[in-house]
Design a protein around this motif. Sequence first.
Motif, PDB file in Angstrom:
ATOM      1  N   ASN A 275     -12.946 -74.814  -3.945  1.00  0.00           N
ATOM      2  CA  ASN A 275     -11.485 -74.711  -3.843  1.00  0.00           C
ATOM      3  C   ASN A 275     -10.982 -73.387  -4.397  1.00  0.00           C
ATOM      4  O   ASN A 275     -10.084 -72.763  -3.816  1.00  0.00           O
ATOM      5  CB  ASN A 275     -10.817 -75.881  -4.560  1.00  0.00           C
ATOM      6  N   LEU A 276     -11.548 -72.941  -5.515  1.00  0.00           N
ATOM      7  CA  LEU A 276     -11.154 -71.651  -6.084  1.00  0.00           C
ATOM      8  C   LEU A 276     -11.529 -70.507  -5.147  1.00  0.00           C
ATOM      9  O   LEU A 276     -10.747 -69.571  -4.943  1.00  0.00           O
ATOM     10  CB  LEU A 276     -11.808 -71.461  -7.461  1.00  0.00           C
TER      11      LEU A 276
ATOM     12  N   LYS B 179     -19.412 -83.132  -6.113  1.00  0.00           N
ATOM     13  CA  LYS B 179     -18.536 -83.164  -7.286  1.00  0.00           C
ATOM     14  C   LYS B 179     -18.580 -81.833  -8.043  1.00  0.00           C
ATOM     15  O   LYS B 179     -17.561 -81.330  -8.503  1.00  0.00           O
ATOM     16  CB  LYS B 179     -18.966 -84.308  -8.205  1.00  0.00           C
TER      17      LYS B 179
ATOM     18  N   HIS C 225      -8.564 -77.391   5.634  1.00  0.00           N
ATOM     19  CA  HIS C 225      -9.175 -78.336   4.699  1.00  0.00           C
ATOM     20  C   HIS C 225     -10.566 -78.714   5.207  1.00  0.00           C
ATOM     21  O   HIS C 225     -10.744 -78.999   6.393  1.00  0.00           O
ATOM     22  CB  HIS C 225      -8.315 -79.593   4.571  1.00  0.00           C
TER      23      HIS C 225
ATOM     24  N   ARG D  62     -16.971 -78.876  -5.600  1.00  0.00           N
ATOM     25  CA  ARG D  62     -15.551 -78.969  -5.214  1.00  0.00           C
ATOM     26  C   ARG D  62     -14.653 -77.963  -5.937  1.00  0.00           C
ATOM     27  O   ARG D  62     -13.929 -77.209  -5.278  1.00  0.00           O
ATOM     28  CB  ARG D  62     -15.038 -80.392  -5.416  1.00  0.00           C
ATOM     29  N   PRO D  63     -14.649 -77.893  -7.285  1.00  0.00           N
ATOM     30  CA  PRO D  63     -13.721 -76.941  -7.922  1.00  0.00           C
ATOM     31  C   PRO D  63     -14.039 -75.481  -7.606  1.00  0.00           C
ATOM     32  O   PRO D  63     -13.125 -74.674  -7.400  1.00  0.00           O
ATOM     33  CB  PRO D  63     -13.864 -77.219  -9.419  1.00  0.00           C
ATOM     34  N   LYS D  64     -15.308 -75.141  -7.523  1.00  0.00           N
ATOM     35  CA  LYS D  64     -15.672 -73.755  -7.224  1.00  0.00           C
ATOM     36  C   LYS D  64     -15.332 -73.397  -5.776  1.00  0.00           C
ATOM     37  O   LYS D  64     -14.874 -72.295  -5.491  1.00  0.00           O
ATOM     38  CB  LYS D  64     -17.148 -73.525  -7.506  1.00  0.00           C
TER      39      LYS D  64
ATOM     40  N   LYS E 201      -9.168 -70.448  -2.292  1.00  0.00           N
ATOM     41  CA  LYS E 201      -7.873 -69.922  -2.749  1.00  0.00           C
ATOM     42  C   LYS E 201      -7.917 -68.391  -2.778  1.00  0.00           C
ATOM     43  O   LYS E 201      -6.975 -67.728  -2.337  1.00  0.00           O
ATOM     44  CB  LYS E 201      -7.542 -70.481  -4.125  1.00  0.00           C
TER      45      LYS E 201
ATOM     46  N   ASN F 138     -15.128 -64.573 -11.862  1.00  0.00           N
ATOM     47  CA  ASN F 138     -13.970 -65.280 -12.423  1.00  0.00           C
ATOM     48  C   ASN F 138     -13.989 -65.338 -13.950  1.00  0.00           C
ATOM     49  O   ASN F 138     -13.115 -65.952 -14.543  1.00  0.00           O
ATOM     50  CB  ASN F 138     -13.901 -66.711 -11.875  1.00  0.00           C
TER      51      ASN F 138
END
Length: 157
Positions: free
Chosen positions: A43-44, A36, A59, A39-41, A47, A107
């Motif tokens: 995905n960034l 959890k 994916h 996931r955001p890090k 990207k 970032n």
Amino acid sequence: MGFVSFAGRVLFASVFLLSAYQEFSEFGVNGGPAAKALRPKFNLFMKHVSTHLGVAAPHVEMKHVVATTIFLKGLGGLLFIFSSSFGAHLLLLYLAFITPVVYDFYNYDMETPEFVQLFIKFAQNLALFGALLFFLGMKNSIPKRLPKKKVPKSKAN
């Protein structure tokens, strides 16, 4: 000196082993809190990689990423305790993969407190990376002991 070296390797590997044990005990069906948080890090990061390389990244299930990091930390830490260069390479692979993803100081603006905290953690992981490289360099620089040839005794009558 051998015991001190072993104790140092145990203390060094304990950072990875205790972290792997904690993530393993919290893993669950979806990867647990580690997935959890990652996931955001992740995905960034993917990207950024996709835009800079111009290739779409496939994916990846986050629970597989967390399971891989648990494996790398656990097995690498155990093998490192017994002075295995393969264990050190597994830990190097883990640090090379996870450090720029989790500690993404790049970032944030330099004036924000998040930048400072993430940069300090990034530098700590970089120091661990350097310590592993030093271990591998020292392990490869020590000459292997060659077996001594037995000299036949001459019979003097």
